[in-house]
Design a protein around this motif. Structure first.
Motif, mmCIF file in Angstrom:
data_model
loop_
_atom_site.group_PDB
_atom_site.id
_atom_site.type_symbol
_atom_site.label_atom_id
_atom_site.label_comp_id
_atom_site.label_asym_id
_atom_site.label_seq_id
_atom_site.Cartn_x
_atom_site.Cartn_y
_atom_site.Cartn_z
ATOM 1 N N LYS A 77 0.809 -1.222 0.000
ATOM 2 C CA LYS A 77 0.000 0.000 0.000
ATOM 3 C C LYS A 77 0.838 1.265 0.000
ATOM 4 C CE LYS A 77 -3.972 -2.110 2.315
ATOM 5 N NZ LYS A 77 -4.884 -2.073 3.487
ATOM 6 N N ARG A 78 2.026 1.183 0.586
ATOM 7 C CA ARG A 78 2.827 2.401 0.680
ATOM 8 C C ARG A 78 3.252 2.911 -0.696
ATOM 9 N NH1 ARG A 78 8.161 1.064 0.011
ATOM 10 N NH2 ARG A 78 8.696 -1.148 0.233
ATOM 11 N N LEU A 79 3.190 2.040 -1.728
ATOM 12 C CA LEU A 79 3.584 2.476 -3.062
ATOM 13 C C LEU A 79 2.557 3.408 -3.703
ATOM 14 C CD1 LEU A 79 5.085 -0.785 -4.605
ATOM 15 C CD2 LEU A 79 6.277 1.172 -3.626
ATOM 16 N N ASN A 80 1.390 3.542 -3.095
ATOM 17 C CA ASN A 80 0.373 4.430 -3.651
ATOM 18 C C ASN A 80 0.669 5.890 -3.367
ATOM 19 O OD1 ASN A 80 -1.067 2.215 -4.604
ATOM 20 N ND2 ASN A 80 -2.180 1.979 -2.659
ATOM 21 N N LYS A 81 1.698 6.172 -2.569
ATOM 22 C CA LYS A 81 2.035 7.545 -2.213
ATOM 23 C C LYS A 81 3.287 7.996 -2.954
ATOM 24 C CE LYS A 81 0.158 7.012 2.469
ATOM 25 N NZ LYS A 81 0.467 7.124 3.924
ATOM 26 N N ASN A 82 3.313 9.278 -3.321
ATOM 27 C CA ASN A 82 4.508 9.921 -3.882
ATOM 28 C C ASN A 82 5.077 9.188 -5.083
ATOM 29 O OD1 ASN A 82 4.407 11.885 -1.858
ATOM 30 N ND2 ASN A 82 5.652 10.632 -0.475
ATOM 31 N N LEU A 83 4.209 8.756 -5.980
ATOM 32 C CA LEU A 83 4.631 8.115 -7.230
ATOM 33 C C LEU A 83 5.438 6.844 -6.994
ATOM 34 C CD1 LEU A 83 5.740 11.256 -9.312
ATOM 35 C CD2 LEU A 83 3.521 10.112 -9.295
ATOM 36 N N GLY A 84 5.213 6.204 -5.857
ATOM 37 C CA GLY A 84 5.960 4.982 -5.558
ATOM 38 C C GLY A 84 5.688 3.881 -6.565
ATOM 39 N N MET A 85 4.436 3.760 -7.028
ATOM 40 C CA MET A 85 4.101 2.731 -8.003
ATOM 41 C C MET A 85 4.831 2.971 -9.316
ATOM 42 S SD MET A 85 2.395 -0.022 -8.440
ATOM 43 C CE MET A 85 1.141 0.002 -7.161
ATOM 44 N N LEU A 86 4.928 4.233 -9.716
ATOM 45 C CA LEU A 86 5.637 4.562 -10.946
ATOM 46 C C LEU A 86 7.118 4.219 -10.822
ATOM 47 C CD1 LEU A 86 5.771 5.863 -13.747
ATOM 48 C CD2 LEU A 86 6.074 8.070 -12.611
ATOM 49 N N SER A 87 7.704 4.557 -9.683
ATOM 50 C CA SER A 87 9.121 4.265 -9.463
ATOM 51 C C SER A 87 9.387 2.772 -9.509
ATOM 52 C CB SER A 87 9.557 4.829 -8.113
ATOM 53 O OG SER A 87 10.900 4.487 -7.845
ATOM 54 N N ARG A 88 8.519 1.984 -8.855
ATOM 55 C CA ARG A 88 8.702 0.538 -8.854
ATOM 56 C C ARG A 88 8.521 -0.020 -10.271
ATOM 57 N NH1 ARG A 88 8.519 -3.387 -4.730
ATOM 58 N NH2 ARG A 88 9.018 -1.618 -3.385
ATOM 59 N N SER A 89 7.571 0.491 -11.030
ATOM 60 C CA SER A 89 7.345 0.015 -12.398
ATOM 61 C C SER A 89 8.527 0.341 -13.309
ATOM 62 C CB SER A 89 6.053 0.629 -12.949
ATOM 63 O OG SER A 89 4.954 0.248 -12.147
ATOM 64 N N GLU A 90 9.064 1.546 -13.157
ATOM 65 C CA GLU A 90 10.223 1.920 -13.971
ATOM 66 C C GLU A 90 11.420 1.016 -13.670
ATOM 67 O OE1 GLU A 90 10.660 4.042 -16.352
ATOM 68 O OE2 GLU A 90 8.658 4.923 -16.349
ATOM 69 N N TRP A 91 11.636 0.734 -12.393
ATOM 70 C CA TRP A 91 12.754 -0.131 -12.011
ATOM 71 C C TRP A 91 12.531 -1.559 -12.513
ATOM 72 C CZ3 TRP A 91 17.478 -0.612 -11.417
ATOM 73 C CH2 TRP A 91 18.105 -1.506 -10.544
ATOM 74 N N GLN A 92 11.255 -1.997 -12.511
ATOM 75 C CA GLN A 92 10.933 -3.327 -13.027
ATOM 76 C C GLN A 92 11.235 -3.414 -14.519
ATOM 77 O OE1 GLN A 92 10.383 -5.904 -11.396
ATOM 78 N NE2 GLN A 92 8.473 -6.976 -11.806
ATOM 79 N N LEU A 93 10.900 -2.377 -15.248
ATOM 80 C CA LEU A 93 11.150 -2.354 -16.690
ATOM 81 C C LEU A 93 12.650 -2.352 -16.990
ATOM 82 C CD1 LEU A 93 9.984 -2.128 -19.546
ATOM 83 C CD2 LEU A 93 10.012 0.361 -19.285
ATOM 84 N N ARG A 94 13.415 -1.622 -16.188
ATOM 85 C CA ARG A 94 14.861 -1.559 -16.405
ATOM 86 C C ARG A 94 15.516 -2.902 -16.091
ATOM 87 N NH1 ARG A 94 18.040 3.804 -15.199
ATOM 88 N NH2 ARG A 94 19.388 2.554 -16.531
ATOM 89 N N LEU A 95 15.043 -3.554 -15.052
ATOM 90 C CA LEU A 95 15.595 -4.872 -14.731
ATOM 91 C C LEU A 95 15.310 -5.869 -15.844
ATOM 92 C CD1 LEU A 95 14.691 -5.185 -10.947
ATOM 93 C CD2 LEU A 95 16.971 -4.919 -11.912
ATOM 94 N N PHE A 96 14.156 -5.757 -16.484
ATOM 95 C CA PHE A 96 13.799 -6.671 -17.568
ATOM 96 C C PHE A 96 14.768 -6.560 -18.739
ATOM 97 C CE2 PHE A 96 11.448 -7.608 -21.489
ATOM 98 C CZ PHE A 96 11.074 -8.910 -21.238
ATOM 99 N N SER A 97 15.237 -5.349 -19.030
ATOM 100 C CA SER A 97 16.071 -5.134 -20.211
ATOM 101 C C SER A 97 17.561 -4.948 -19.894
ATOM 102 C CB SER A 97 15.574 -3.903 -20.984
ATOM 103 O OG SER A 97 15.611 -2.743 -20.155
ATOM 104 N N GLU A 98 17.894 -4.570 -18.647
ATOM 105 C CA GLU A 98 19.283 -4.216 -18.346
ATOM 106 C C GLU A 98 19.891 -5.031 -17.206
ATOM 107 O OE1 GLU A 98 19.791 -0.040 -17.767
ATOM 108 O OE2 GLU A 98 18.392 0.499 -19.377
ATOM 109 N N TRP A 99 19.351 -6.198 -16.902
ATOM 110 C CA TRP A 99 19.878 -6.991 -15.788
ATOM 111 C C TRP A 99 21.318 -7.431 -16.049
ATOM 112 C CZ3 TRP A 99 21.354 -11.997 -16.837
ATOM 113 C CH2 TRP A 99 20.838 -12.585 -18.005
ATOM 114 N N ARG A 100 21.670 -7.649 -17.315
ATOM 115 C CA ARG A 100 23.050 -8.029 -17.620
ATOM 116 C C ARG A 100 24.016 -6.898 -17.295
ATOM 117 N NH1 ARG A 100 19.848 -9.652 -21.737
ATOM 118 N NH2 ARG A 100 19.712 -11.899 -22.171
#
Length: 477
Positions: A77-100
């Motif tokens: 629930k804490r991700l609903n504040k201060n664009l936390g969900m957006l930050s987590r989604s962006e990091w998820q997308l970067r891990l998908f393409s840049e984990w190497r």
């Protein structure tokens, strides 16, 4: 971006690999002792190091490819504040393409700092060996000193001390994991506690010794520098006349072992020293003030050749719980006997210069390469952040048009930069610190403060580039 079952399994495997590698590093001695019994000391250590390296490298890639993505897939629930969900989604997308990329940065930083730690340990031990082999300005055999003394007395003032030794047959069981037990009689050197304490006044590296009984002894061992965790001494030493009880074992800072005959040096009481039969010999210790060191070194070059002389011969055996054989001085024609020579002298300045010239350049090169590598990796992360920021400017402008305050957007930018900069850096830092603990088990008494300084330097460099990236992005927004 849902995580499938097999991706979760790989994520769990990544965390398991990292924890297993770290656990093996912390309990390194336990694993090496077991494997050394089967494969040998060197092979056992290399095998454990290889397993730890494999677990940490593979675990790091799996950590960024699956473990973090599995963790990021949760939506607290804490991700609903201060664009936390957006930050987590962006990091998820970067891990998908840049984990190497993140895995390679982590592994490379950890290896660089570990390699620097290994070289620092080697340099530290080599420089400490100067105090071990040359604790005085000059240590010279008594035979050579008698010829050298007239010229030395004419050239400069100095302080002199005579160390009396006895080469004696002795037997002590020494176990080295993976190499078996050495239980054969050998030649040991013996020194009286009075000479030890007199030498201690000018040699601060020697520890204080108090013998508990007449038959107590203290061993000064060179193994204490490298193989302390893999060497075990028996509690008694068998001489021809009696047994000695080992009270303690300390590193050997009593001068160059090549100036003596034995494989080990023991400190005994004056009474026991006088009563024990053996081959007596002496070494002269010469100390001069610092501004006379160069002049002393010049005299040494002109008058001493550094030859090996004063041979002894022995053929010892252990029969019926007794040592059989004698130590004979002089030349011999028997090929079955073991012959040992002594070097003529050891000079502090000569030893220091040779050691510094051999290891100083290596440490400088490794330090320069490691520093360059840390700055280069931080620069690469910064450039990737700035290049992607140009593509995401429209997204941030859209957030502003939706009524999101600028401060909240700046917090989102800093949050994304923190995870990109510091997660790989902190994981690499953990790898390097545990690698240092492994190196410390192999090479004891080394100074690792220089490597810890570089670990702090890495965090400072990454913090600087993080601040620079945030400042630039805020200005361009």
């Amino acid at each position: 971006m849902k995580i499938s079952i097999w991706q979760k399994m790989l994520g769990f495997l990544g965390g398991l690999f990292l924890l297993s590698g770290w656990m093996m590093a912390v309990t390194y001695v336990v694993f090496t002792r077991k494997l050394s019994d089967s494969f040998g000391l060197l092979q056992g250590n290399l095998l454990v190091m290889g397993i730890i390296l494999f677990l940490c490298i593979v675990g790091s890639y799996l950590f960024f490819a699956f473990t973090l993505r599995w963790y990021n897939s949760y939506r607290p629930k804490r991700l609903n504040k201060n664009l936390g969900m957006l930050s987590r989604s962006e990091w998820q997308l970067r891990l998908f393409s840049e984990w190497r990329f993140f895995g390679s940065i982590t592994v490379a930083l950890g290896l660089a700092l570990a390699f620097l730690g290994g070289m620092t340990a080697l340099v530290s031990l080599e420089m400490r060996s100067v105090d071990e082999s040359a604790p005085a300005s000059l240590m010279i055999t008594q035979e050579s000193y008698e010829k050298f003394a007239p010229k030395l007395q004419e050239a400069l003032p100095y302080q002199q001390q005579t160390l009396h030794f006895k080469a004696i047959p002795a037997k002590q069981n020494v176990k080295i994991w993976g190499e078996g037990v050495n239980d054969k009689p050998e030649v040991m050197d013996m020194v009286a506690i009075s000479d030890y304490r007199a030498f201690q006044k000018t040699n601060s590296t020697l520890p204080d010794i108090q013998l508990n009984a007449e038959n107590s002894t203290v061993i000064l061992s060179s193994y204490q520098r490298y193989l302390n965790d893999y060497t075990r001494y028996s509690e008694t030493i068998n001489l021809k006349e009696q047994k000695l009880t080992v009270q303690a074992i300390f590193p050997n800072y009593f001068g160059d072992p090549n100036l003596r005959y034995g494989t080990g040096l023991i400190v005994v009481s004056d009474k026991l020293f006088n009563e024990t039969t053996g081959l007596s010999y002496a070494t002269e210790v010469i100390d001069v003030e610092d501004h006379y060191e160069n002049k002393l070194n010049q005299l040494i070059r002109e008058n001493l050749k550094g030859e090996w002389d004063n041979p002894i011969h022995y053929e010892l055996a252990w029969k019926n719980q007794q040592i059989i054989g004698e130590i004979v001085e002089g030349k011999t024609t028997k090929k079955t006997e073991t012959t040992v020579y002594r070097t003529e002298y050891t000079s502090y300045q000569e030893t220091y210069r040779n050691t510094r010239s051999s290891v100083g350049l290596v440490l400088f090169v490794v330090t320069f390469v490691t520093t360059t590598f840390i700055i280069t990796t931080a620069s690469m992360v910064t450039l990737r952040q700035l290049s992607e920021f140009k593509q995401k400017k429209k997204q941030y402008h859209l957030l502003r048009q939706m009524g999101i305050p600028n401060q909240t957007i700046y917090q989102e930018i800093r949050r994304e930069n923190r995870v990109v900069f510091f997660i790989p850096a902190m994981l690499a830092l953990i790898h390097s610190m545990l690698a240092l603990s492994v190196i410390a088990h192999v090479a004891r008494n080394a100074n690792y403060g220089f490597v810890y300084l570089f670990c702090g330097l890495m965090l400072v460099v990454y913090a600087f580039f993080y601040w620079a990236a945030c400042a630039y992005q805020k200005k361009m927004l």
